[in-house]
Write a protein that holds these residues in place. Structure first.
Motif, PDB file in Angstrom:
ATOM      1  N   SER A 120       0.838  -1.203   0.000  1.00  0.00           N
ATOM      2  CA  SER A 120       0.000   0.000   0.000  1.00  0.00           C
ATOM      3  C   SER A 120       0.869   1.248   0.000  1.00  0.00           C
ATOM      4  N   LYS A 166     -13.679   4.463  -0.166  1.00  0.00           N
ATOM      5  CA  LYS A 166     -13.245   3.653  -1.300  1.00  0.00           C
ATOM      6  C   LYS A 166     -13.734   4.299  -2.588  1.00  0.00           C
ATOM      7  N   VAL A 176      -8.870   1.731  -1.834  1.00  0.00           N
ATOM      8  CA  VAL A 176      -9.418   1.988  -0.506  1.00  0.00           C
ATOM      9  C   VAL A 176      -8.429   2.847   0.266  1.00  0.00           C
ATOM     10  N   GLU A 178      -7.740   4.107   4.045  1.00  0.00           N
ATOM     11  CA  GLU A 178      -8.103   3.963   5.451  1.00  0.00           C
ATOM     12  C   GLU A 178      -6.835   3.845   6.289  1.00  0.00           C
ATOM     13  N   ARG A 183      -4.693   1.554  -0.770  1.00  0.00           N
ATOM     14  CA  ARG A 183      -4.402   0.232  -1.303  1.00  0.00           C
ATOM     15  C   ARG A 183      -5.422  -0.168  -2.352  1.00  0.00           C
ATOM     16  N   ALA A 185      -7.960  -2.872  -4.035  1.00  0.00           N
ATOM     17  CA  ALA A 185      -8.840  -3.912  -3.509  1.00  0.00           C
ATOM     18  C   ALA A 185      -9.694  -4.492  -4.632  1.00  0.00           C
ATOM     19  N   ASN A 259     -14.874  -2.275  11.209  1.00  0.00           N
ATOM     20  CA  ASN A 259     -13.944  -1.144  11.165  1.00  0.00           C
ATOM     21  C   ASN A 259     -12.989  -1.193  12.359  1.00  0.00           C
ATOM     22  N   ASN A 264     -10.439  -5.781   6.277  1.00  0.00           N
ATOM     23  CA  ASN A 264     -10.468  -5.089   4.994  1.00  0.00           C
ATOM     24  C   ASN A 264     -11.856  -5.190   4.363  1.00  0.00           C
ATOM     25  N   GLU A 266     -12.836  -5.508   1.369  1.00  0.00           N
ATOM     26  CA  GLU A 266     -13.020  -6.516   0.338  1.00  0.00           C
ATOM     27  C   GLU A 266     -13.143  -7.925   0.898  1.00  0.00           C
ATOM     28  N   LYS A 267     -12.807  -8.089   2.187  1.00  0.00           N
ATOM     29  CA  LYS A 267     -12.879  -9.426   2.805  1.00  0.00           C
ATOM     30  C   LYS A 267     -14.113  -9.602   3.676  1.00  0.00           C
ATOM     31  N   ARG A 268     -14.859  -8.534   3.898  1.00  0.00           N
ATOM     32  CA  ARG A 268     -15.975  -8.584   4.840  1.00  0.00           C
ATOM     33  C   ARG A 268     -17.105  -9.496   4.388  1.00  0.00           C
TER      34      ARG A 268
END
Length: 310
Positions: A120, A166, A176, A178, A183, A185, A259, A264, A266-268
């Motif tokens: 990142s 994002k 994204v 944060e 980074r 995603a 959060n 991340n 994209e993994k949620r």
């Protein structure tokens, strides 16, 4: 040749381009060398005539229904009326832009090395750079993922690094911002929750306490079995999901919890949510709800191990 280069630059200008586009055709690219790039088409034809070298003219060159031919037959002559040395003038402009572009890219590469770390970019450093340099750092970073960005998306990313959130580049490609990092995603990560393998065991609390360390290593979720309401099932999160993490004395949305946990975005969608007939009782691998947490009165423990892949 130079005439081709002038036509290329005019064509790109008409469609919209960056400084890189105004650099025209490179004299050398990989194993291709263009030794006549500083000579106009007319100069080459005249040299052939003077030396008795035969050449062929493609008849389709005169069909101005093609964009390049239209530029050659109609646009360039208008510029030559203003400046008979128009092609040579454009050649000097191309050379100057190439010099500037080379310098900015060199600075951009140095800055990229400064702010890139662990996949990142450092947003604080990125915001400290001149916007022309910051854009080149972003372009270099995204190119590693095979993602190309135009001026519109670059502008959106420059705005994004001033805050958190994002930004969609194309399809499922996002950036994204944060916790001070920017980074890349990929937002297409999903899990088929209907076809998970769930290893479920129910044991006594005494047995659990006796083998607590071993069971905690083997299973990623446990709760008081007798406090469960109805059936237990696993699904993905939904927009209105809430949980009261055990021992926290509060209720919060899963979005806020994710959060806090630093999951991340994209993994949620891949995180299993454990529910009973009353609602969410846990986030697999992270926490259990206050309603079903084990305590001194617990008699039986439910243990879950979820396999997300074969």
């Amino acid at each position: 040749n130079l005439s081709d280069n002038v036509e290329t630059v005019l064509f790109r200008m008409s469609r919209g381009t960056s400084a890189k586009g105004l650099c025209g055709i490179p004299p050398v690219r990989d194993n291709i060398i263009r030794p006549l790039l500083t000579c106009t088409g007319e100069e080459i034809r005249q040299a052939c005539k003077n030396s008795g070298i035969p050449f062929r003219t493609d008849s389709t060159n005169f069909d101005d229904s093609y964009s390049r031919n239209h530029i050659r037959q109609n646009i360039v002559p208008l510029f030559k009326k203003l400046n008979p040395s128009f092609e040579t003038t454009v050649s000097r402009m191309i050379e100057s832009i190439n010099e500037d572009e080379s310098f900015i890219n060199s600075v951009g590469n140095d800055c990229y090395e400064q702010c890139f770390d662990n996949g990142s970019l450092n947003v604080l450093l990125l915001n400290s750079y001149d916007v022309a340099v910051a854009k080149r750092v972003i372009i270099k970073y995204l190119s590693a993922y095979g993602v190309a960005v135009d001026d519109y998306h670059l502008g959106g990313i420059i705005e994004l690094i001033k805050s958190n959130g994002k930004f969609q580049i194309a399809n499922d490609n996002f950036v994204v911002c944060e916790k001070g990092r920017l980074r890349y995603a990929k937002m297409n990560q999903t899990v088929d929750f209907d076809n998970l393998f769930v290893n479920k065991q129910i044991i006594t609390n005494e047995e659990f306490l006796t083998n607590c360390k071993l069971l905690r290593e083997k299973f990623d979720f446990f709760c008081d079995c007798d406090k469960i309401s109805g059936n237990v099932y696993v699904r993905g999160r939904t927009e209105n999901d809430k949980i009261s993490p055990a021992g926290r004395g509060c209720t919060k949305t899963l979005k806020k919890l994710f959060n806090e946990l630093g999951i991340n975005v994209e993994k949620r969608a891949c995180v299993p949510i454990i529910c009973d007939d009353k609602g969410v009782i846990g986030v697999y691998g992270y926490c259990v709800d206050e309603r079903v947490k084990p305590d001194s009165s617990t008699k039986n423990i439910l243990l879950l191990k979820i396999l997300l892949e074969d």
